[in-house]
Scaffold this motif. Structure first.
Motif, PDB file in Angstrom:
ATOM      1  N   ASP A 139       0.828  -1.209   0.000  1.00 40.93           N
ATOM      2  CA  ASP A 139       0.000   0.000   0.000  1.00 40.93           C
ATOM      3  C   ASP A 139       0.861   1.257   0.000  1.00 40.93           C
ATOM      4  O   ASP A 139       0.506   2.255  -0.637  1.00 40.93           O
ATOM      5  CB  ASP A 139      -0.931   0.000   1.211  1.00 40.93           C
ATOM      6  CG  ASP A 139      -2.105  -0.948   1.044  1.00 40.93           C
ATOM      7  OD1 ASP A 139      -2.273  -1.479  -0.074  1.00 40.93           O
ATOM      8  OD2 ASP A 139      -2.852  -1.169   2.010  1.00 40.93           O
ATOM      9  N   LEU A 140       1.996   1.220   0.699  1.00 40.38           N
ATOM     10  CA  LEU A 140       2.905   2.363   0.674  1.00 40.38           C
ATOM     11  C   LEU A 140       3.428   2.606  -0.730  1.00 40.38           C
ATOM     12  O   LEU A 140       3.498   3.755  -1.195  1.00 40.38           O
ATOM     13  CB  LEU A 140       4.071   2.129   1.643  1.00 40.38           C
ATOM     14  CG  LEU A 140       5.156   3.215   1.660  1.00 40.38           C
ATOM     15  CD1 LEU A 140       4.558   4.561   2.010  1.00 40.38           C
ATOM     16  CD2 LEU A 140       6.265   2.845   2.652  1.00 40.38           C
ATOM     17  N   GLN A 141       3.775   1.538  -1.427  1.00 41.29           N
ATOM     18  CA  GLN A 141       4.243   1.679  -2.804  1.00 41.29           C
ATOM     19  C   GLN A 141       3.153   2.269  -3.697  1.00 41.29           C
ATOM     20  O   GLN A 141       3.431   3.099  -4.573  1.00 41.29           O
ATOM     21  CB  GLN A 141       4.694   0.317  -3.337  1.00 41.29           C
ATOM     22  CG  GLN A 141       5.962  -0.202  -2.691  1.00 41.29           C
ATOM     23  CD  GLN A 141       6.316  -1.600  -3.151  1.00 41.29           C
ATOM     24  OE1 GLN A 141       5.592  -2.220  -3.936  1.00 41.29           O
ATOM     25  NE2 GLN A 141       7.434  -2.131  -2.661  1.00 41.29           N
ATOM     26  N   SER A 142       1.912   1.852  -3.490  1.00 43.04           N
ATOM     27  CA  SER A 142       0.790   2.388  -4.273  1.00 43.04           C
ATOM     28  C   SER A 142       0.620   3.879  -4.020  1.00 43.04           C
ATOM     29  O   SER A 142       0.425   4.674  -4.951  1.00 43.04           O
ATOM     30  CB  SER A 142      -0.507   1.654  -3.923  1.00 43.04           C
ATOM     31  OG  SER A 142      -0.443   0.297  -4.295  1.00 43.04           O
ATOM     32  N   ILE A 143       0.704   4.284  -2.744  1.00 47.86           N
ATOM     33  CA  ILE A 143       0.575   5.700  -2.395  1.00 47.86           C
ATOM     34  C   ILE A 143       1.715   6.506  -3.014  1.00 47.86           C
ATOM     35  O   ILE A 143       1.503   7.597  -3.566  1.00 47.86           O
ATOM     36  CB  ILE A 143       0.564   5.875  -0.866  1.00 47.86           C
ATOM     37  CG1 ILE A 143      -0.722   5.279  -0.281  1.00 47.86           C
ATOM     38  CG2 ILE A 143       0.685   7.350  -0.480  1.00 47.86           C
ATOM     39  CD1 ILE A 143      -0.715   5.176   1.229  1.00 47.86           C
ATOM     40  N   GLN A 144       2.917   5.966  -2.955  1.00 52.25           N
ATOM     41  CA  GLN A 144       4.069   6.677  -3.512  1.00 52.25           C
ATOM     42  C   GLN A 144       3.957   6.816  -5.022  1.00 52.25           C
ATOM     43  O   GLN A 144       4.354   7.841  -5.589  1.00 52.25           O
ATOM     44  CB  GLN A 144       5.362   5.950  -3.114  1.00 52.25           C
ATOM     45  CG  GLN A 144       5.689   6.080  -1.631  1.00 52.25           C
ATOM     46  CD  GLN A 144       6.854   5.224  -1.188  1.00 52.25           C
ATOM     47  OE1 GLN A 144       7.122   4.159  -1.761  1.00 52.25           O
ATOM     48  NE2 GLN A 144       7.563   5.663  -0.154  1.00 52.25           N
ATOM     49  N   ARG A 145       3.413   5.805  -5.687  1.00 50.99           N
ATOM     50  CA  ARG A 145       3.203   5.914  -7.135  1.00 50.99           C
ATOM     51  C   ARG A 145       2.185   7.003  -7.448  1.00 50.99           C
ATOM     52  O   ARG A 145       2.342   7.768  -8.407  1.00 50.99           O
ATOM     53  CB  ARG A 145       2.749   4.575  -7.714  1.00 50.99           C
ATOM     54  CG  ARG A 145       3.854   3.541  -7.856  1.00 50.99           C
ATOM     55  CD  ARG A 145       3.428   2.399  -8.757  1.00 50.99           C
ATOM     56  NE  ARG A 145       2.321   1.641  -8.197  1.00 50.99           N
ATOM     57  CZ  ARG A 145       2.466   0.593  -7.413  1.00 50.99           C
ATOM     58  NH1 ARG A 145       3.681   0.176  -7.070  1.00 50.99           N
ATOM     59  NH2 ARG A 145       1.411  -0.055  -6.951  1.00 50.99           N
ATOM     60  N   LEU A 146       1.126   7.077  -6.637  1.00 49.30           N
ATOM     61  CA  LEU A 146       0.122   8.119  -6.836  1.00 49.30           C
ATOM     62  C   LEU A 146       0.716   9.507  -6.609  1.00 49.30           C
ATOM     63  O   LEU A 146       0.403  10.455  -7.339  1.00 49.30           O
ATOM     64  CB  LEU A 146      -1.056   7.899  -5.882  1.00 49.30           C
ATOM     65  CG  LEU A 146      -1.982   6.728  -6.204  1.00 49.30           C
ATOM     66  CD1 LEU A 146      -2.981   6.517  -5.074  1.00 49.30           C
ATOM     67  CD2 LEU A 146      -2.730   6.960  -7.513  1.00 49.30           C
ATOM     68  N   MET A 147       1.571   9.625  -5.610  1.00 52.96           N
ATOM     69  CA  MET A 147       2.217  10.914  -5.344  1.00 52.96           C
ATOM     70  C   MET A 147       3.106  11.330  -6.509  1.00 52.96           C
ATOM     71  O   MET A 147       3.108  12.496  -6.927  1.00 52.96           O
ATOM     72  CB  MET A 147       3.030  10.827  -4.052  1.00 52.96           C
ATOM     73  CG  MET A 147       2.188  10.674  -2.791  1.00 52.96           C
ATOM     74  SD  MET A 147       3.180  10.350  -1.301  1.00 52.96           S
ATOM     75  CE  MET A 147       4.119  11.872  -1.183  1.00 52.96           C
ATOM     76  N   THR A 148       3.865  10.368  -7.033  1.00 52.05           N
ATOM     77  CA  THR A 148       4.723  10.649  -8.181  1.00 52.05           C
ATOM     78  C   THR A 148       3.897  11.085  -9.381  1.00 52.05           C
ATOM     79  O   THR A 148       4.243  12.036 -10.102  1.00 52.05           O
ATOM     80  CB  THR A 148       5.545   9.407  -8.549  1.00 52.05           C
ATOM     81  OG1 THR A 148       6.373   9.038  -7.444  1.00 52.05           O
ATOM     82  CG2 THR A 148       6.431   9.671  -9.760  1.00 52.05           C
ATOM     83  N   ARG A 149       2.776  10.397  -9.589  1.00 49.48           N
ATOM     84  CA  ARG A 149       1.893  10.750 -10.704  1.00 49.48           C
ATOM     85  C   ARG A 149       1.288  12.137 -10.506  1.00 49.48           C
ATOM     86  O   ARG A 149       1.190  12.925 -11.456  1.00 49.48           O
ATOM     87  CB  ARG A 149       0.782   9.695 -10.803  1.00 49.48           C
ATOM     88  CG  ARG A 149      -0.277   9.984 -11.864  1.00 49.48           C
ATOM     89  CD  ARG A 149       0.325  10.073 -13.240  1.00 49.48           C
ATOM     90  NE  ARG A 149      -0.688  10.316 -14.259  1.00 49.48           N
ATOM     91  CZ  ARG A 149      -0.429  10.785 -15.473  1.00 49.48           C
ATOM     92  NH1 ARG A 149       0.820  11.062 -15.825  1.00 49.48           N
ATOM     93  NH2 ARG A 149      -1.399  10.966 -16.338  1.00 49.48           N
TER      94      ARG A 149
END
Length: 205
Positions: A139-149
């Motif tokens: 879930d942390l990786q998913s959040i970080q991908r969303l932040m990058t996007r």
């Protein structure tokens, strides 16, 4: 794993993938179900997704619009219990007038049980239940991908507005600082720290 003919049990899903020329869909279904690098999809949602792909291909073959919105609304009109008889009939008539055998199409729609059998018995896929640590990390990786996007999209929009003279801006940098505030003790964390610490320390003390 390829969908080839061998000594594996017969599978309606495998047959339809071949019949509708949906190469690669089997691999996609397995990845979505096992959650290998993506958010895991339930069997019921996978069945709907598979059926919409079949419908999409049928629309394409008939020369009709296969935009995602058109596929979704047509599928809903054919399958949703809340759709009125009139709307369902109009949808079926439109498809039939364009050469689509609606009875066959609907008989090709699969259940979640068929998807499960295809994945487990035909492809030998297994769902690995994530540990608490794996779930938090995922879930942390998913959040970080969303932040990058979000950062990328924001920078792109600002740049276009600047290029077209709609805003005045020199060189700029977009900063995104996602924080979690514990309303009980007032402590504040970065999202990574909050998840890595498994929540606020006031609860873990």
């Amino acid at each position: 794993m390829a969908d080839t003919t061998d000594d594996r049990p017969s599978s309606k899903v495998a047959r339809l993938i071949d019949e509708y020329d949906l190469e690669g869909l089997g691999d996609e279904l397995e990845v979505r179900w096992t959650g290998d690098g993506v958010e895991r999809t339930s069997l019921r949602d996978l069945a709907d997704y598979f059926n919409r792909r079949i419908l999409e291909q049928a629309l394409i073959d008939a020369g009709l619009s296969a935009l995602e919105s058109d596929v979704a609304s047509t599928y809903r009109n054919l399958t949703d219990d809340d759709i009125s008889t009139g709307v369902r009939t109009d949808t079926r008539n439109r498809l039939e007038q364009n050469g689509i055998d609606v009875d066959k199409l609907e008989s090709d729609f699969v259940s979640y049980q068929a998807i499960r059998s295809y994945l487990t018995e035909y492809r030998g896929a297994e769902y690995h239940h994530l540990t608490d640590e794996e779930k938090v990390e995922k879930d942390l990786q998913s959040i970080q991908r969303l932040m990058t996007r979000t950062l990328s999209v924001t920078e792109e929009r600002i740049e276009k507005l600047r290029e077209t003279g709609r805003i005045e801006a020199a060189d700029f940098e977009v900063l995104l600082d996602l924080q979690v505030l514990c309303q009980q003790c007032g402590e504040q964390y970065s999202i990574a720290e909050f998840l890595e610490e498994r929540g606020c320390q006031c609860q873990n003390a």
